[in-house]
Design a protein around this motif. Structure first.
Motif, PDB file in Angstrom:
ATOM      1  N   SER A  89      36.135  46.316  37.738  1.00 30.51           N
ATOM      2  CA  SER A  89      35.834  47.266  38.785  1.00 30.51           C
ATOM      3  C   SER A  89      35.198  48.589  38.088  1.00 30.51           C
ATOM      4  O   SER A  89      34.594  49.286  38.764  1.00 30.51           O
ATOM      5  N   LEU A  90      35.584  48.790  36.942  1.00 26.49           N
ATOM      6  CA  LEU A  90      34.945  49.934  36.162  1.00 26.49           C
ATOM      7  C   LEU A  90      33.460  49.825  36.040  1.00 26.49           C
ATOM      8  O   LEU A  90      32.838  50.613  36.065  1.00 26.49           O
ATOM      9  N   VAL A  91      32.976  48.497  35.805  1.00 28.55           N
ATOM     10  CA  VAL A  91      31.686  48.268  35.488  1.00 28.55           C
ATOM     11  C   VAL A  91      31.021  48.291  36.741  1.00 28.55           C
ATOM     12  O   VAL A  91      29.869  49.013  36.926  1.00 28.55           O
ATOM     13  N   SER A  92      31.633  47.887  37.974  1.00 30.17           N
ATOM     14  CA  SER A  92      30.940  47.850  39.091  1.00 30.17           C
ATOM     15  C   SER A  92      31.665  47.504  40.272  1.00 30.17           C
ATOM     16  O   SER A  92      32.759  46.641  40.266  1.00 30.17           O
ATOM     17  N   VAL A  93      31.638  48.237  41.373  1.00 34.98           N
ATOM     18  CA  VAL A  93      32.545  48.319  42.527  1.00 34.98           C
ATOM     19  C   VAL A  93      32.522  46.661  43.026  1.00 34.98           C
ATOM     20  O   VAL A  93      31.573  46.328  43.312  1.00 34.98           O
ATOM     21  N   ILE A  94      33.697  46.154  43.343  1.00 37.29           N
ATOM     22  CA  ILE A  94      33.911  44.897  43.739  1.00 37.29           C
ATOM     23  C   ILE A  94      33.929  44.813  45.468  1.00 37.29           C
ATOM     24  O   ILE A  94      34.779  45.290  45.697  1.00 37.29           O
ATOM     25  N   VAL A  95      32.846  44.458  45.831  1.00 36.85           N
ATOM     26  CA  VAL A  95      32.982  44.395  47.625  1.00 36.85           C
ATOM     27  C   VAL A  95      33.346  43.182  48.050  1.00 36.85           C
ATOM     28  O   VAL A  95      33.106  42.115  47.476  1.00 36.85           O
ATOM     29  N   THR A  96      34.480  43.192  48.753  1.00 34.74           N
ATOM     30  CA  THR A  96      35.134  42.010  49.345  1.00 34.74           C
ATOM     31  C   THR A  96      34.798  41.711  50.695  1.00 34.74           C
ATOM     32  O   THR A  96      34.907  40.311  51.051  1.00 34.74           O
ATOM     33  N   LYS A  97      34.048  42.303  51.525  1.00 36.33           N
ATOM     34  CA  LYS A  97      33.545  42.039  52.667  1.00 36.33           C
ATOM     35  C   LYS A  97      32.599  40.891  52.491  1.00 36.33           C
ATOM     36  O   LYS A  97      31.588  40.710  51.816  1.00 36.33           O
ATOM     37  N   SER A 219      33.525  37.496  34.278  1.00 42.27           N
ATOM     38  CA  SER A 219      33.617  38.409  35.412  1.00 42.27           C
ATOM     39  C   SER A 219      32.780  39.807  34.945  1.00 42.27           C
ATOM     40  O   SER A 219      31.951  40.405  36.166  1.00 42.27           O
ATOM     41  N   VAL A 220      32.622  40.283  33.956  1.00 42.10           N
ATOM     42  CA  VAL A 220      31.886  41.271  33.457  1.00 42.10           C
ATOM     43  C   VAL A 220      30.472  41.019  33.475  1.00 42.10           C
ATOM     44  O   VAL A 220      29.575  42.037  33.993  1.00 42.10           O
ATOM     45  N   ALA A 221      30.175  39.773  33.036  1.00 41.86           N
ATOM     46  CA  ALA A 221      28.527  39.666  33.267  1.00 41.86           C
ATOM     47  C   ALA A 221      27.977  39.363  34.655  1.00 41.86           C
ATOM     48  O   ALA A 221      27.100  39.763  34.862  1.00 41.86           O
ATOM     49  N   SER A 222      28.886  39.026  35.419  1.00 46.04           N
ATOM     50  CA  SER A 222      28.709  38.860  36.964  1.00 46.04           C
ATOM     51  C   SER A 222      28.475  40.053  37.662  1.00 46.04           C
ATOM     52  O   SER A 222      27.559  40.523  38.509  1.00 46.04           O
ATOM     53  N   ALA A 223      29.143  41.155  37.271  1.00 46.36           N
ATOM     54  CA  ALA A 223      29.117  42.650  37.640  1.00 46.36           C
ATOM     55  C   ALA A 223      27.843  43.116  37.129  1.00 46.36           C
ATOM     56  O   ALA A 223      27.277  43.771  37.858  1.00 46.36           O
ATOM     57  N   LEU A 224      27.449  42.901  35.813  1.00 50.84           N
ATOM     58  CA  LEU A 224      26.240  43.449  35.445  1.00 50.84           C
ATOM     59  C   LEU A 224      25.232  42.903  35.999  1.00 50.84           C
ATOM     60  O   LEU A 224      24.089  43.553  36.145  1.00 50.84           O
ATOM     61  N   ARG A 225      25.281  41.782  36.596  1.00 52.07           N
ATOM     62  CA  ARG A 225      24.197  41.027  37.283  1.00 52.07           C
ATOM     63  C   ARG A 225      24.081  41.497  38.877  1.00 52.07           C
ATOM     64  O   ARG A 225      23.558  40.968  39.707  1.00 52.07           O
ATOM     65  N   GLY A 226      25.110  42.384  39.317  1.00 47.71           N
ATOM     66  CA  GLY A 226      25.134  42.705  40.579  1.00 47.71           C
ATOM     67  C   GLY A 226      26.106  41.838  41.314  1.00 47.71           C
ATOM     68  O   GLY A 226      26.097  41.835  42.686  1.00 47.71           O
ATOM     69  N   ARG A 227      26.823  40.852  40.881  1.00 53.42           N
ATOM     70  CA  ARG A 227      27.684  39.895  41.485  1.00 53.42           C
ATOM     71  C   ARG A 227      29.034  40.016  40.953  1.00 53.42           C
ATOM     72  O   ARG A 227      29.930  39.017  40.922  1.00 53.42           O
TER      73      ARG A 227
END
Length: 307
Positions: A89-97, A219-227
């Protein structure tokens, strides 16, 4: 003490390397054999990313260190929510919708409650291990029969990977994991004894964080890719398999006594951390950076209480 620290660091490195290569090899092998991405995601990837926890728990149980074996699973489930989702969540906001994980979350809560109910008996024996594995089979059947038709994004897919690469990845992964697990358990056990810390506490913190590194990296790798949303599925799926699969398999091989201190605090922290996900999944709230910071702070308080 330097030797024990090096054993722990070496074990963690081998677990991360082995887990990554095992998943990479297994995913590409499964796709070559004609399995659909949906089935691969729900089975091969889920099992592969939890392989470090499984090997560590088995190794600890066989050495008589049931505190590390139990602490590894319970601590990993706590860390998956508070640390992995916190950092992601610090790396990228996690959207749950648009990502309906409510049923899977309910299964995770059900698995947690089942573990707590079994814990009141004082031991996870072979019968309880069979019950946990039967519950895992039901979860997998439900996911496979109700899963969405579209293919999920899979980590570790290498287009055009040949049989040679796949075999090398699998051999290295399957070799590195047990060696890493043995080194980590041996080093962590000696550190616990040297500092007078219980093996359960070491399992709940150092070992649990270490074996959760593959999930954190993914999870961090996914966040950095926008996922970043993929982190939710990773955490829920991993927590279900940790309880039902890892404890189930380990209990069949070596029954696990429940440390008394775990009944007083840790199992309830695990359940509470899982319940923290409910507002975000049921109300569509996003996990923002302040939420991530709060999750990490909560884990810090928990670790401080333990130590």
């Amino acid at each position: 003490m330097i030797v024990e620290i090096l054993l722990v660091l070496g074990g963690l490195a081998l677990l991360v390397l082995g887990g990554d290569l095992l998943v990479r090899g297994a995913v590409n092998l499964a796709l070559k054999l004609g399995m659909t991405p949906l089935v691969v995601g729900l089975t091969v990837v889920a099992f592969g990313t939890s392989a470090p926890e499984l090997l560590v728990s088995l190794s600890a149980a066989l050495k008589g260190s049931s505190g590390i074996a139990m602490g590894n699973v319970v601590g990993s489930n706590i860390a998956n929510v508070l640390v992995i989702l916190g950092i992601t969540s610090l790396v990228s906001v996690i959207v749950t919708k648009g990502h309906d994980l409510r049923e899977s979350w309910a299964m995770m809560i059900g698995a947690s409650l089942l573990l707590i109910a079994i814990a009141f008996t004082g031991e996870i024996g072979r019968l309880e291990g069979l019950i946990l594995l039967a519950a895992l089979a039901l979860v997998l059947w439900r996911q496979l029969t109700t899963g969405k038709a579209e293919a999920p994004e899979l980590e570790g897919v290498t287009p055009g990977a040949g049989w040679g690469k796949i075999i090398i990845w699998l051999v290295i992964g399957l070799t590195a994991l047990p060696i890493g697990a043995t080194l980590l358990v041996n080093g962590a056990t000696e550190i616990a004894r040297a500092f007078g810390i219980s093996e359960t506490v070491i399992g709940l913190t150092l070992v649990a964080i270490g074996t959760s590194l593959p999930e954190l990296a993914a999870s961090v790798a996914s966040a950095l890719r926008g996922r970043a949303d993929m982190a939710l599925g990773n955490v829920v799926g991993s927590n279900i398999f940790n309880i039902l699969g890892i404890l189930g398999i380990t209990a069949l091989i070596a029954p696990l006594p429940i440390p008394p201190e775990m009944m007083r605090l840790d199992l309830w922290v695990m359940l509470g951390a899982s319940l923290l996900m409910a507002p975000f999944l049921f109300r569509g709230l996003s996990l923002t950076r302040p939420v991530g910071a709060a999750f990490l702070a909560a884990y810090g308080v928990y670790a401080w209480i333990l130590l």
